[in-house]
Design a protein around this motif. Structure first.
Motif, short mmCIF file in Angstrom:
data_model
loop_
_atom_site.label_atom_id
_atom_site.label_comp_id
_atom_site.label_asym_id
_atom_site.label_seq_id
_atom_site.Cartn_x
_atom_site.Cartn_y
_atom_site.Cartn_z
N UNK A 1 5.10 8.48 -15.41
CA UNK A 1 4.53 8.18 -14.09
C UNK A 1 3.10 7.66 -14.25
N UNK A 2 2.33 8.30 -15.11
CA UNK A 2 0.95 7.85 -15.35
C UNK A 2 0.95 6.44 -15.95
N UNK A 3 1.85 6.18 -16.89
CA UNK A 3 1.93 4.86 -17.52
C UNK A 3 2.31 3.78 -16.50
N UNK A 4 3.26 4.10 -15.64
CA UNK A 4 3.68 3.14 -14.62
C UNK A 4 2.54 2.84 -13.67
N UNK A 5 1.83 3.88 -13.23
CA UNK A 5 0.70 3.66 -12.33
C UNK A 5 -0.40 2.84 -13.02
N UNK A 6 -0.57 3.03 -14.31
CA UNK A 6 -1.53 2.23 -15.06
C UNK A 6 -1.11 0.76 -15.08
N UNK A 7 0.19 0.51 -15.19
CA UNK A 7 0.69 -0.87 -15.13
C UNK A 7 0.36 -1.51 -13.78
N UNK A 8 0.59 -0.75 -12.71
CA UNK A 8 0.26 -1.28 -11.39
C UNK A 8 -1.22 -1.61 -11.30
N UNK A 9 -2.06 -0.74 -11.85
CA UNK A 9 -3.49 -0.98 -11.86
C UNK A 9 -3.81 -2.25 -12.65
N UNK B 1 -1.99 -4.79 -12.88
CA UNK B 1 -1.57 -5.92 -12.04
C UNK B 1 -2.52 -6.11 -10.86
N UNK B 2 -3.52 -5.23 -10.74
CA UNK B 2 -4.45 -5.30 -9.61
C UNK B 2 -3.90 -4.68 -8.35
N UNK B 3 -2.92 -3.80 -8.51
CA UNK B 3 -2.28 -3.14 -7.37
C UNK B 3 -2.62 -1.66 -7.35
N UNK B 4 -2.39 -1.06 -6.20
CA UNK B 4 -2.58 0.39 -6.06
C UNK B 4 -1.46 1.11 -6.81
N UNK B 5 -1.70 2.37 -7.23
CA UNK B 5 -0.63 3.15 -7.86
C UNK B 5 0.59 3.20 -6.93
N UNK B 6 1.76 3.28 -7.53
CA UNK B 6 2.99 3.26 -6.75
C UNK B 6 3.72 4.59 -6.75
N UNK B 7 3.39 5.47 -7.69
CA UNK B 7 4.15 6.71 -7.85
C UNK B 7 3.28 7.94 -7.75
N UNK C 1 0.81 -1.22 0.00
CA UNK C 1 0.00 0.00 0.00
C UNK C 1 0.84 1.27 0.00
N UNK C 2 2.14 1.14 -0.18
CA UNK C 2 3.04 2.28 -0.08
C UNK C 2 3.15 3.02 -1.42
N UNK C 3 3.40 4.30 -1.32
CA UNK C 3 3.53 5.18 -2.47
C UNK C 3 4.93 5.80 -2.46
N UNK C 4 5.56 5.84 -3.61
CA UNK C 4 6.84 6.53 -3.76
C UNK C 4 6.57 7.91 -4.33
N UNK C 5 6.95 8.94 -3.61
CA UNK C 5 6.82 10.31 -4.09
C UNK C 5 8.12 10.70 -4.78
N UNK C 6 8.01 11.08 -6.04
CA UNK C 6 9.15 11.60 -6.79
C UNK C 6 8.99 13.12 -6.82
#
Length: 108
Positions: A87-95, A97-103, A59-64
């Motif tokens: 960043x948007x594309x990476x968060x879409x990948x996480x989605x 995968x069924x995961x929460x956004x990471x960035x 559930x953790x988020x990395x702030x850049x």
């Protein structure tokens, strides 16, 4: 919450961006120094695969944080556009995968 700061005052071109990113995110030596490699390395922050020295919990988020973003906007505007897109594309990948956004990207 984890945070990485990229010093926008040092981001003058793509080579500088990739060198600073490699150090800031702890990318592996074989990092390809292109945006596809940047995306790949940051798409597995919750896995233990050695693509980054940063490891996030589920559930953790990395702030850049991009400091001096106005300087970057004036000197290297394509970086800001690409960074926001990636960043948007990476968060879409996480989605996917069924995961929460990471960035999260902060421009200071």
């Amino acid at each position: 919450m984890s945070e990485v700061t990229l010093d926008g005052a040092l981001l003058t071109d793509w080579d500088a961006f990739h060198a600073i990113s490699r150090q800031a995110f702890g990318f592996p030596e074989f990092y390809g120094c292109n945006l596809s490699a940047w995306i790949d390395c940051l798409s597995y922050l919750r896995d233990d695969d050695g693509m980054s020295s940063i490891r996030l919990r589920d559930d953790e988020l990395l702030t850049i944080t991009l400091s001096h973003s106005e300087q970057v906007r004036q000197r290297f505007p394509e970086l800001l556009d690409e960074l926001q897109f990636c960043v948007a594309m990476i968060n879409e990948r996480y989605d996917d995968y069924g995961e929460k956004p990471a960035l999260q990207l902060l421009l200071l």
